[in-house]
Structure formats: C-alpha cells, structure tokens
Design an enzyme around this catalytic site. Structure first.
Site, short mmCIF file in Angstrom:
data_model
loop_
_atom_site.label_atom_id
_atom_site.label_comp_id
_atom_site.label_asym_id
_atom_site.label_seq_id
_atom_site.Cartn_x
_atom_site.Cartn_y
_atom_site.Cartn_z
CD GLU A 203 43.97 4.19 3.25
OE1 GLU A 203 45.05 3.90 3.26
OE2 GLU A 203 43.50 5.19 3.13
CG ASP A 240 47.87 8.95 8.37
OD1 ASP A 240 47.87 9.71 9.09
OD2 ASP A 240 47.04 8.85 7.54
CD GLU A 281 49.53 11.01 6.12
OE1 GLU A 281 48.64 11.05 5.95
OE2 GLU A 281 50.13 9.90 5.53
CG ASP A 308 46.52 14.11 4.82
OD1 ASP A 308 46.12 14.79 4.11
OD2 ASP A 308 45.84 13.03 5.11
CE LYS A 333 45.22 12.11 1.68
NZ LYS A 333 44.49 11.90 2.96
NE ARG A 362 41.60 11.78 0.88
CZ ARG A 362 41.12 12.90 1.27
NH1 ARG A 362 41.10 13.92 0.52
NH2 ARG A 362 40.83 12.93 2.48
CB SER A 363 39.93 5.76 2.99
OG SER A 363 39.00 7.03 3.01
CE LYS A 384 48.63 7.57 3.53
NZ LYS A 384 48.30 8.52 4.54
#
Length: 415
Positions: A203, A240, A281, A308, A333, A362-363, A384
């Site tokens: 990320e 997170d 998170e 999450d 998401k 998402r990654s 994010k």
C-alpha cells in the site's frame, strides 16, 4: 437510458495478480469501465472472489468471472435502464442465488455494478459522486495514510498491518495532503539515517524490519515533528492491527509472545495514553466477539474502534454488532459485499446508528478512483487508500483534489 452491451476482461492489479475490468455501453454511445480491487488480509465472511484455480497465474486467474460477465450477467442486464442501479444490482443478486456470490463471483458482479454507476453519471454529464450522492454529496473525507506497512501487507518483522497518520488540523484537503506527503518524505530520511530499509509494501508505506510494534509509532512521531507539524493537534495516528491474522487457539501471537484478549486490550490502552492515537482497526479477531465487547467498553469513548474483518461491509453482521454494542465505526469495502447498492445500505445503517464510516481501498488495487467519488457521495467523512506513494494509491488522492475544486468541504477538525 438503455444498456446495450456489457463485457469484461482480465487485467492486472497492483500486485500483478489478475482482476476483473468490466465495461457498460449505453444507447447514447457512452462507454464506461471499472476495475475491481482485491484484498490480502480478508475476512472469512467476505463475498466470494471467484478465481480459476488452474495453472494460469498460479491459480489466480479470473477468466471464469470474466465469462460470467460476458454471458450470464450480460444476458440478464442488457436492455435494462442504466439509471436503475438498485434494480440492476438486485437482478444480479437474484441471478447468483447465494448470499456471498459464490456462483457468479463478487468480482464479476461488483465490476458491473461499478461500471453501471459510472456509465450513468457519464451519460448525464455529472461527476460520479454527484450522481451517487445527490445534492448532499459535499464532504471531502479525512484520509488515513498508511505510511508504515506490516503484517500481510509486507514481508517484514512488524505484526500490526498498518501504521497511519490522519491530518486533522487543516482547512482544506490539499493542505492536508501536502502535510502528509512531507511527513512521508521525512519518514524516509529518518529510516535511512537509522539504517532501515525504505522499500515499500503493498500500500505504498515503508516496510522496514523493526524491533516491535511500538517502534513504528515512535519513528512516525519523529517524522511528524521533523516535517514541522504538531502530533495530536494537526496529525493523529491510526492503527490497523488486523488481529484476525494473529489469532490462534483463542489467543494472539505477536512479537514471539502470546496475549489474551484482555492483555492485548491493556496494551492498546497504554499506547493510547502514550501517543495521539485516534483510531484502531480490527484490534481483535473477527471471531472474538466477547473480546470485542470488552475492547469497546474500555475504549469506545476515547478512540475510534473500527470493524473491518469484523463486519466485512455486511449489513446483517453490522446490525448484530450494533445490537451487541461492538465497535463504533466500520470500514467500507465494496468488494467485501459485492455491489454498490449493498454497500450504500450498509453505510446508511451505520450512519443512522452513530457509527463512523471509512471508505477503503484494498491492498491489490488499480488506477480506478471509484472509491474517492464514493466516499464523497456517501459523506463517509474518512477514507483509507494508502500512502502518498504508488500511482494506484495517488489516483484516489488526485481525484479528491479534483473534487475539492467543485465546491466541497473538508471535514478536517470537524470529526
């Protein structure tokens, strides 16, 4: 406006893995596309991402999902009115016939759902955020910038998955973005001076091998100050933990030790006393609901507690969490639940019950900036989407800069 064609292709995401790009064509000549993201750290109850499981791309090909778009979904949706987003999404849900899109694949359905929304906005000649959110879509979200990566997002010694900074003390989004870009560059200098690697994770955050999960926070605090900003007032910290990845046999394993839920909660309490932490998170595992009750009771009035993997953008699971008093915020998401309509329903439920919402990437990402518009459309207040590094991350920030020019308001100090 009638949909005249729907088709998809297999493309690559930011990790070099295949993903679905779907296209929707309209009778007025409009053609819109959308690319579906993919996660590395995933909740067990997420909608199913359909993969081929053969020799191509180490089993990660998505030709089955592409074929489902080109045949089954296209046969059902072509001829429908593009402005009827809910009807289209519901038709795909019914066509699949399962709770988690295990027949068609959530990656097939979401690609079409996103492309439908984008095509509708393009046909009307209005921004995507305005189409999805209407006149009330005017809030630019405060970003969570993931500047040190660990866990499933990096091949290093750090257990916590993301160490983020949040710029609160600024009047506009562009100033907030500049501040974090400067912090990021100063962080790189500090890591170099300390002899740590400045290679980046999935990320865009740096992924050095550090001695424990507190050292990243200490180094980030240095970077904030070196960049000329004030921790706690202008810049706050978010974590997170992705604790489901650390959960084994009822306990949490990190830094070579095991922790009970209560011990891990105490660790968070001490970190919050020591540093200007705004948000944690997935502080506990998705199956540790008893632990989550204790965590929420201990910290809900002090910080943001985000679910999450806990909620997976699922309206039913979120409703259960609300009833049991678990967490006070939810990560959003779209690919966890499978369609734009279902995502919007979850956000509305959260907002009605006082839960904060954070729109999230998402990654495994692409250059598609859909979630930037979606965050503004739904007034989530937070977003994010990685560090100020890697173009698939900056695509979202650059889109928010464009939206800033269109008479919107940055939340900044207002959260």
């Amino acid at each position: 406006m009638i949909i005249t064609d729907i088709y998809a292709q297999e493309v690559l995401d930011s990790r070099g893995n295949p993903t679905v790009r779907a296209f929707v064509a309209l009778e007025d000549g409009t053609l819109a596309g959308a690319t579906v993201p993919s996660g590395a750290s995933t909740g067990k109850r997420e909608a199913l991402e359909l993969r081929d499981g053969d020799e191509r791309f180490c089993g990660k090909g998505v030709l089955k999902a592409v074929e489902n778009v080109n045949t089954v979904i296209a046969d059902e949706i072509v001829g429908m009115n593009v402005y009827e987003q809910k009807d289209i999404d519901n038709a795909m849900k019914k066509l699949d016939g399962t709770e988690n899109y295990s027949n068609l694949g959530a990656n097939a359905v979401l690609g079409v759902s996103m492309a439908v929304a984008r095509a509708a906005a393009m046909s009307l000649g209005i921004p995507l955020y305005r189409y999805l959110g209407g006149a009330n879509a005017q809030i630019l979200p405060v970003p969570m910038f993931n500047i040190i990566n660990g866990g499933a997002h990096a091949n290093n010694s750090v257990d916590f998955q993301e160490f983020m900074v949040m710029p609160f003390g600024f009047d506009c989004f562009s100033d907030a973005l500049r501040a974090v870009a400067e912090i990021y560059q100063n962080l790189k200098k500090i890591l170099n001076e300390l002899g740590y690697s400045t290679a980046v994770g999935d990320e865009g955050g740096f992924a050095p091998n550090l001695k424990d999960n507190e050292e990243p926070i200490k180094i980030i605090m240095q970077a904030i100050k070196k960049a000329g900003y004030e921790p706690g007032k202008q810049i706050k910290i978010a974590l997170d933990v992705a604790a489901s990845e650390l959960y084994e046999n009822g306990k949490y394993r990190l830094e070579g030790k095991t922790f009970t839920s209560e011990e891990l909660i105490e660790r968070y309490v001490k970190l919050c006393e020591k540093y200007p932490i705004f948000s944690i998170e997935d502080g506990l595992g998705e199956d540790d609901w008893e632990g989550w009750k204790k965590l929420t009771a201990r910290l809900k009035d002090k910080i943001q507690l985000v679910g999450d993997d806990l909620f997976v953008t699922n309206e039913k699971i979120l409703r259960e969490g609300i009833e049991k008093g678990i967490a006070n915020a939810i990560l959003i998401k779209p690919n966890q639940i499978g369609s734009i309509t279902q995502t919007m329903q979850t956000v509305r439920l959260a907002q009605r019950n006082g839960y904060r919402c954070i729109m999230s990437h998402r990654s495994g990402e692409s250059e598609d900036s859909f979630i930037a518009d979606f965050a503004v459309a739904l007034n989530t207040g937070e977003i994010k989407t990685g560090a100020t590094s890697r173009s698939e991350r900056n695509a979202k920030y650059n889109r928010l800069l464009e939206i800033e020019c269109e008479n919107t308001e940055f939340l900044g100090n207002k959260i």
